[in-house]
Design an enzyme around this catalytic site. Sequence first.
Site, PDB file in Angstrom:
ATOM      1  N   ARG A  31       0.838  -1.207   0.000  1.00  0.00           N
ATOM      2  CA  ARG A  31       0.000   0.000   0.000  1.00  0.00           C
ATOM      3  C   ARG A  31       0.876   1.262   0.000  1.00  0.00           C
ATOM      4  O   ARG A  31       0.592   2.223  -0.709  1.00  0.00           O
ATOM      5  CB  ARG A  31      -0.916   0.035   1.225  1.00  0.00           C
ATOM      6  CG  ARG A  31      -1.778  -1.188   1.411  1.00  0.00           C
ATOM      7  CD  ARG A  31      -3.080  -1.150   0.609  1.00  0.00           C
ATOM      8  NE  ARG A  31      -3.883  -2.319   0.914  1.00  0.00           N
ATOM      9  CZ  ARG A  31      -3.827  -3.486   0.264  1.00  0.00           C
ATOM     10  NH1 ARG A  31      -3.020  -3.625  -0.790  1.00  0.00           N
ATOM     11  NH2 ARG A  31      -4.575  -4.511   0.617  1.00  0.00           N
ATOM     12  N   GLU A 175     -13.614 -15.251   8.688  1.00  0.00           N
ATOM     13  CA  GLU A 175     -13.496 -14.641   7.352  1.00  0.00           C
ATOM     14  C   GLU A 175     -13.104 -15.653   6.278  1.00  0.00           C
ATOM     15  O   GLU A 175     -11.911 -15.871   6.036  1.00  0.00           O
ATOM     16  CB  GLU A 175     -12.474 -13.493   7.365  1.00  0.00           C
ATOM     17  CG  GLU A 175     -12.368 -12.801   5.998  1.00  0.00           C
ATOM     18  CD  GLU A 175     -11.377 -11.647   5.942  1.00  0.00           C
ATOM     19  OE1 GLU A 175     -10.662 -11.417   6.932  1.00  0.00           O
ATOM     20  OE2 GLU A 175     -11.315 -10.994   4.894  1.00  0.00           O
ATOM     21  N   LYS A 217     -17.396 -12.591   8.172  1.00  0.00           N
ATOM     22  CA  LYS A 217     -16.844 -11.595   7.237  1.00  0.00           C
ATOM     23  C   LYS A 217     -16.654 -12.251   5.877  1.00  0.00           C
ATOM     24  O   LYS A 217     -15.603 -12.831   5.604  1.00  0.00           O
ATOM     25  CB  LYS A 217     -15.512 -11.058   7.781  1.00  0.00           C
ATOM     26  CG  LYS A 217     -14.816 -10.059   6.854  1.00  0.00           C
ATOM     27  CD  LYS A 217     -13.746  -9.271   7.567  1.00  0.00           C
ATOM     28  CE  LYS A 217     -12.972  -8.397   6.597  1.00  0.00           C
ATOM     29  NZ  LYS A 217     -12.110  -7.425   7.272  1.00  0.00           N
ATOM     30  N   GLY A 260     -12.396  -6.365  -0.695  1.00  0.00           N
ATOM     31  CA  GLY A 260     -11.774  -7.311  -1.617  1.00  0.00           C
ATOM     32  C   GLY A 260     -11.428  -6.806  -2.998  1.00  0.00           C
ATOM     33  O   GLY A 260     -11.554  -7.537  -3.966  1.00  0.00           O
TER      34      GLY A 260
HETATM   35  P1  13P Z   1     -10.385  -5.390   2.117  1.00  0.00           P
HETATM   36  O1  13P Z   1     -11.665  -4.670   2.488  1.00  0.00           O
HETATM   37  O2  13P Z   1      -9.329  -4.484   1.569  1.00  0.00           O
HETATM   38  O3  13P Z   1     -10.635  -6.635   1.321  1.00  0.00           O
HETATM   39  O4  13P Z   1      -9.740  -5.858   3.495  1.00  0.00           O
HETATM   40  C1  13P Z   1     -10.532  -6.441   4.439  1.00  0.00           C
HETATM   41  C2  13P Z   1      -9.738  -7.445   5.162  1.00  0.00           C
HETATM   42  O5  13P Z   1      -9.569  -7.330   6.354  1.00  0.00           O
HETATM   43  C3  13P Z   1      -9.195  -8.585   4.412  1.00  0.00           C
HETATM   44  O6  13P Z   1      -8.743  -9.550   5.307  1.00  0.00           O
END
Ligand code: 13P
Length: 339
Positions: A31, A175, A217, A260
């Site tokens: 990033r 997640e 998530k 994502g």
């Molecule tokens: P993004 O919203 O950038 O996908 O990141 C969320 C996240 O915590 C991925 O593990």
Amino acid sequence: MHELAETAKALVAQGKGILAADESDGTIKKRFDSIGVDSTEDTRRAYRELLFSTEGAEEYISGVILFDETLRQSASDGTPFPKLLESKGVIPGIKVDKGAKPLALSDGETITEGLDGLRERFAEYRELGARFAKWRATYSIAPDKPSEYCAWTNAHALARYAALSQEAGLVPIVEPEVLQDGTHTLEQSAKATGRVLQAVYTELHDQRIHLPGTLLKPNMVLSGYDASHRAGIDEVAEATLEVLYRHVPAAVPGIVFLSGGQTDEDSTAHLNAMNERGPHPWELSFSYGRALQAPALKAWRGDEANVAAGQEAYAHRAKMNGLARSGSYSPDMEQKVAA
Ligand code: 13P
């Protein structure tokens, strides 16, 4: 178990969602590379301080997921980050997985590692102020993927993590991310996402997880980012809801989507379209990383003089997503602020 359910509910309180600021060292470097900033312990600290000290963000942000290093860092006035967040009524959380690694004897699939020593790490994280946790598994879409092998090994690991998290008194965010890269159709994404969620809820049940003290998530169901025809906002909202209704028990208090790789505005519009179709059995909220941070990163560019601009950009995205929690967002709110 009562405390877990209360924390889970607070994380999906009306009009609020979660900031994922838990990029690992490798990810935050990527990033920072995109804005030409060196990733050092101090630049990472300064950037996280920009986010966490943004005034008013707490109106829309219920919790923040931190990386191990960040949980131990402090703001420039010496206040530890978990304390700074708590002082604003924002709940600190912690990413506990150690990343997706190649799954043995598979063709390019991954298994998320990090279970060894996790009980002890949880005890320390709770001591440092974390009240919820995150573990991410990833899956790809292809004619033979995700395989049953990949779906079940990751579901088993997610449930083992969730059990240790609840034992330590932290709400596990579960997640399973079906990656939306490639040329797949909306239907293929729906099928893969449903398969993965079914395995996850089977394992969570078998491993005695108390669902009211968890959050899910997931990815949204999208056409592949490189697909020739890409489904629009309403199609995505309906396909995602259909999969969730089939596979996520109503005992789960909230679903907090990841972004994502969608654009910021698509992430907001999709969430808004799903909430417009409510009420649903669970709160539908966000736990965005890139979709909350991208404009702030761009405005900041590592320069102290741009902190206020970065904070303004972050506060704006937080507010737009807060409005999407009740279906009250509209794209023209973006132009008004930009003007
Ligand atoms: P993004 O919203 O950038 O996908 O990141 C969320 C996240 O915590 C991925 O593990």
